[in-house]
Motif scaffolding. Structure first.
Motif, short mmCIF file in Angstrom:
data_model
loop_
_atom_site.label_atom_id
_atom_site.label_comp_id
_atom_site.label_asym_id
_atom_site.label_seq_id
_atom_site.Cartn_x
_atom_site.Cartn_y
_atom_site.Cartn_z
N ASN A 218 0.93 -5.41 -1.21
CA ASN A 218 2.10 -4.55 -1.04
C ASN A 218 2.62 -3.97 -2.34
O ASN A 218 3.39 -3.02 -2.32
CB ASN A 218 3.23 -5.32 -0.33
N ARG B 71 1.87 1.71 0.00
CA ARG B 71 1.70 0.28 0.27
C ARG B 71 0.73 0.06 1.42
O ARG B 71 0.02 -0.94 1.46
CB ARG B 71 3.06 -0.34 0.60
N ARG B 72 0.71 0.97 2.38
CA ARG B 72 -0.19 0.81 3.52
C ARG B 72 -1.65 0.90 3.09
O ARG B 72 -2.52 0.27 3.69
CB ARG B 72 0.11 1.90 4.55
#
Length: 972
Positions: free
Chosen positions: A721, A714-715
């Motif tokens: 996200n 997700r980063r």
């Protein structure tokens, strides 16, 4: 630690030469005697930063050169100072940089007839003659300030004859108030004679005249400040000289390397040794090898440079492009090619397993591991993948040609975590949409067989408490999983490995089970344990008390947050509810006799027991103490006894109506915690006895490792996200390569403190290598299906909207091909744009004329014809339902190329046909230009088509889901 002297200008260190040939010794400041310490500080005369007084540290020392021989005790083997000894030998820097000696010894024959002494005497006599001892006037102060005055005037005389004098220690100067009081004590001051002034000046410095005190107050401060600034200026100049010297040396070295064009390994190693940071050293070596013009064979980059470039581009593509302009770094296209060296196709990750198999064979890692399975939500979208030349995003279980029309909503990820050492890597993933327990069981068996082929031994299977996972356990072969059939001790906590027949223990994640137990506690509001009440009201009262009164015991709950939602009170994190701070606070309030906490002892004991069990089942450090210590052969019997009591307590837990929790719909947390306790003990016992483990960390069997992987994925997406299928594959590729990417600090889980996120074995597995180019190939028959050919041959009415849109997009295609230097030939660029021999029709340029403000490009008629033919092929494929084929763009390119090269070649690019169809190696200009135009146009249209299909499938979805990104960016 090397001992060094703290005196000003003294550079003596341990092992140096003493002053008189004796043994050099070091002596600490007398911190135990404050009075003596102040005397030592006054003797040293050091100043701190910003004019503040200097205070020696506990380790500050003075060498023996600053003491006389009489200051030491003679009867000791080592040099020991006498009591009350004060250092007296110092050398202080003067105004002009010369050293000023301060010694207790007498000096004879000193004369005050030097030029500097004469200037001081003139100032004193002038001030004394005019104002006596009452202090100088304003004009006298200005004149005295213009005179050069030494730093310190300790001895003054009005006689020009040489005299003998003694240098005495500096005593404290009188304050400003004392000087004013002394100067105004007498309204009619008497003029002192020479005989009266000389003994006074030779006696004590604090008995000097007002003129001398005037010089010692403002002038002394100003001179000291100027001296300090000159000293700093000198240091800065020396620093600049050293820098220029290094740059000159480095420049001459690089010039020699460029002239010789031969890199000497010894010379390069000696230069690189000057850089302390290894990354800076690698950058220097990279500039030596790849700096300057590009070589014919291309540039070559080391593994460290590749890892650094991938990491920099991950954190900020714009910053990487800026650095690439100033350093010899690879281009963005090269980075993309490196990431494509890892396949990461849906299914079992064969490259990862092959690398793990080689490490197991070489005994770099231990084969015992834990297999974890969890699902991650992804974006439900149909996305065009340019490398694969097809649409992806549908449900894919890794079965090859099997297609599913449903769009995937989740990614089921399998991850292997080593039970010894620090390694964890995803080994398989599948795109799913609400899988059944039976299908999950088949996928798990496939992954277990693949792990066994790689030489890995899966000891446990970890999952969360979903009902589908419970069904999966039943299909894997776990018997009697119904809550009513469970008995203590639990023996049916495993199934047999599909390849080896060994036991694979099942384990429900402890943290997830604590969250479910928290939800059960918050929903029931009261539980019964052996007739005692475990009530939610005590937690509520404790939180309210902490908010209102701020009692010290309740302040331990500063991280306990309770929110109200649908008349249900929930604690955000389970570990904050079932923690020792909450239990101890409740126990303290109950024992204090507070009326709101009468009977809270049972609730406090229950919370403390859950906290102790959690520490037992979640130990992550080999240095843990008490409940957080790792499992060893010595503490295994005590842990088994405690966890047996813990399981028995959970089995006896009842609701407020007296019904056992195991027989309710909320039985999963009780079942999961009991299974986790039994499985951790059984696996630990097997590893300690059979595999020779010295200790076992239960945290290795926690699902936090999968959560950390999801956090990293997700980063990579920034605000996105929930990545789509293509972004998920790209993220797994980058995480499988060596890099320095660390998880987000705001994720669901954080890595333990003793694990290094920057370790290569931790965050990367596969080496970066050049990918093998696999060219797509079509079948031997017609590239287009017969039904599509029939639609293309059928004449149809052309829409004016489509013509205008195609003409507008054609100008964009021309701009991208020119700005991206895809087309470099000048005549080909002229053929792309409108010209006198090939002007476009006004009917198809109406939208361009409306939108043009002077910056749009107008395509030629040939360019428009190629793009219009591509649009017709794309429409025919969409109407015939053939958009799911592979090599979609290649099929359209071949069909359009065959159409124009056979039937309409005379219509293409009039005026430059000789140039376009001139034979050359690799094909003519017309074929190359046609392929590039069609490929660029299809990139735009296929991405738009996938977005359109995704939005049309979400027509019945909720508005918040449909406008998820708009809501997210609007902070709503």
């Amino acid at each position: 630690m090397t001992k060094s002297c703290s005196a000003i200008g003294c550079t003596k260190r341990q092992g140096g030469q003493p002053r008189h040939g004796t043994v050099l010794s070091f002596h600490k400041f007398p911190h135990e005697d404050p009075k003596l310490l102040r005397k030592w500080m006054a003797a040293v005369r050091r100043r701190g930063d910003h004019g503040r007084p200097w205070k020696p540290s506990l380790t500050a020392m003075l060498c023996s050169d600053h003491f006389s021989e009489d200051d030491f005790r003679p009867s000791h083997k080592r040099r020991v100072l006498r009591e009350g000894t004060i250092p007296s030998w110092f050398v202080f820097p003067g105004k002009s940089g010369q050293a000023e000696r301060r010694s207790p010894l007498k000096r004879a024959g000193a004369s005050l007839s030097s030029p500097k002494a004469k200037r001081v005497r003139r100032v004193l006599l002038r001030n004394t003659d005019m104002s006596g001892l009452s202090g100088p006037s304003e004009s006298q102060q200005q004149q005295a300030a213009s005179e050069e005055v030494p730093e310190e005037v300790q001895l003054l005389t009005v006689s020009e004859e040489p005299v003998q004098f003694t240098v005495v220690e500096e005593l404290p100067q009188p304050t400003v108030s004392e000087e004013v009081e002394q100067s105004t004590a007498s309204k009619e001051p008497q003029q002192p004679t020479v005989q009266e002034l000389q003994p006074t000046l030779l006696d004590h410095s604090y008995s000097s005249s007002a003129a001398e005190r005037h010089i010692h107050s403002p002038m002394k401060k100003m001179v000291a400040k100027v001296r300090q600034l000159n000293y700093e200026k000198k240091k800065l100049r020396q620093k600049l000289k050293r820098r220029d010297r290094r740059l000159k040396c480095l420049k001459s070295t690089l010039d020699a390397l460029k002239e010789s064009q031969v890199m000497d390994a010894n010379l390069l190693d000696s230069i690189r040794a000057r850089f302390e940071n290894p990354i800076v050293s690698e950058l220097f070596a990279n500039e030596v090898v790849n700096g300057g013009r590009k070589k014919r064979g291309g540039r070559r980059y080391s593994e460290e440079i590749k890892k650094l470039c991938l990491t920099l581009h991950y954190y900020s593509p714009r910053a990487y492009k800026f650095l690439a302009k100033n350093f010899s770094l690879p281009g963005v296209t090269s980075l993309q090619e490196w990431t494509r060296s890892v396949g990461c196709e849906v299914g079992v990750l064969d490259e990862v397993l092959q690398t793990l198999a080689s490490q197991v064979a070489s005994k770099k890692i231990d084969p015992n591991c834990c297999l974890m399975v969890d699902e991650m939500a992804i974006r439900k979208a149909k996305v065009y993948s340019q490398p694969k030349d097809k649409f992806v995003g549908h449900v894919d279980l890794g079965a090859g040609d099997v297609e599913d029309s449903r769009l995937a909503t989740n990614a089921m990820v399998f991850m292997a975590v080593g039970l010894k050492g620090v390694w964890r890597h995803p080994v398989a993933y599948f795109l799913t949409d609400h899988l059944t327990g039976e299908t999950q069981a088949e996928l798990t068996k496939t992954v277990l067989r693949a792990l066994n082929s790689a030489g890995l031994k899966a000891r446990t299977l970890v999952a969360d408490g979903l009902q589908a996972n419970m069904t999966m356990f039943a299909h894997l072969g776990v018997q009697n999983m119904q809550p009513g059939q469970l008995q203590l001790p639990i023996r049916n906590n495993f199934f047999l490995h599909p390849a080896t027949g060994e036991k694979v223990h099942i384990l429900l994640d402890v943290v997830h089970m604590l969250k479910l137990l928290r939800n059960l506690f918050g929903e029931q509001k009261m539980l019964l344990l052996d007739g005692e009440e475990i009530s939610w009201k005590y937690v509520q009262a404790l939180y309210a008390l902490q908010q209102r009164e701020g009692i010290r015991a309740a302040n331990k709950l500063s991280r306990l947050h309770i929110e109200y939602k649908k008349n249900k009170m929930k604690v955000k994190l389970a570990a904050q509810l079932f923690s020792s701070s909450v239990g101890n606070a409740l126990l303290y309030m109950a024992e204090s006799g507070h009326h709101q906490f009468v009977g809270a002892e049972a609730t406090a004991r229950f919370i403390l027991m859950i906290d102790q069990a959690f520490d037992y089942l979640n130990g992550s450090s080999i240095y843990g103490k008490g409940f957080k210590a790792p499992v060893t052969a010595n503490n295994l019997p005590l842990r088994r006894q405690f966890l047996a009591e813990f399981s028995s307590t959970l089995f006896r837990l009842q609701t407020a109506s007296g019904e056992p929790v195991l027989k309710t719909r909320r039985s999963t947390p009780v079942l999961g915690l009991c299974l986790a306790a039994q499985s951790v003990l059984d696996v630990s016992e097997a590893l300690l006895e059979q595999e020779g483990f010295a200790y076992v960390l239960p945290y290795k069997m926690s699902q936090d490792h999968v959560e950390l992987l999801f956090s990293r994925i997700r980063r990579m997406g920034g605000f996105n996200n929930n990545p789509n299928a293509v972004q998920l594959q790209h993220a797994l590729r980058r995480l499988a390569l060596h890099n320095f990417i660390s998880p987000s600090a705001t994720g669901n889980s954080t890595a333990p403190a003793d694990e290094d996120n920057g370790n290569d074995d931790e965050v990367g597995l596969l080496q970066i290598r050049r990918p093998q180019r696999q060219r797509s190939a079509l079948g031997a028959g017609d590239p287009m299906p017969a039904v599509v050919q029939h639609v293309l041959m059928t004449p149809g009415n052309r829409s004016a909207f489509v013509d205008d849109s195609v003409g507008y997009i054609a100008g964009y295609v021309c701009r991208k091909l020119i700005e991206g230097s895809v087309v470099k030939c000048g005549e080909c660029i002229g053929a792309l744009l409108s010209n006198e021999e090939d002007p476009p029709s006004r009917e198809v340029m109406r939208l361009v004329e409306i939108r043009d403000n002077g910056g749009l490009l107008v395509p030629s008629a040939s360019t428009y014809a190629i793009i219009a033919s591509s649009e017709r092929h794309l429409t025919a494929l969409r109407r015939c339902g053939e958009m799911g084929q592979e090599n979609l763009s290649l099929r359209i390119q071949c069909s359009v190329l065959a159409q124009f090269m056979t039937e309409r070649s005379h219509e293409l690019f009039p005026g430059v046909q000789e140039h376009m169809f001139e034979p050359r190696a690799g094909g003519c200009h017309a074929v190359s230009l046609l392929k590039q135009v069609v490929a660029r146009y299809l990139r735009v249209r296929l991405h738009a088509y996938g977005h359109y299909i995704t939005l049309s499938g979400m027509a019945s979805a909720h508005v918040r889901h449909h406008l998820h990104k708009q809501v997210l960016f609007a902070r709503q």
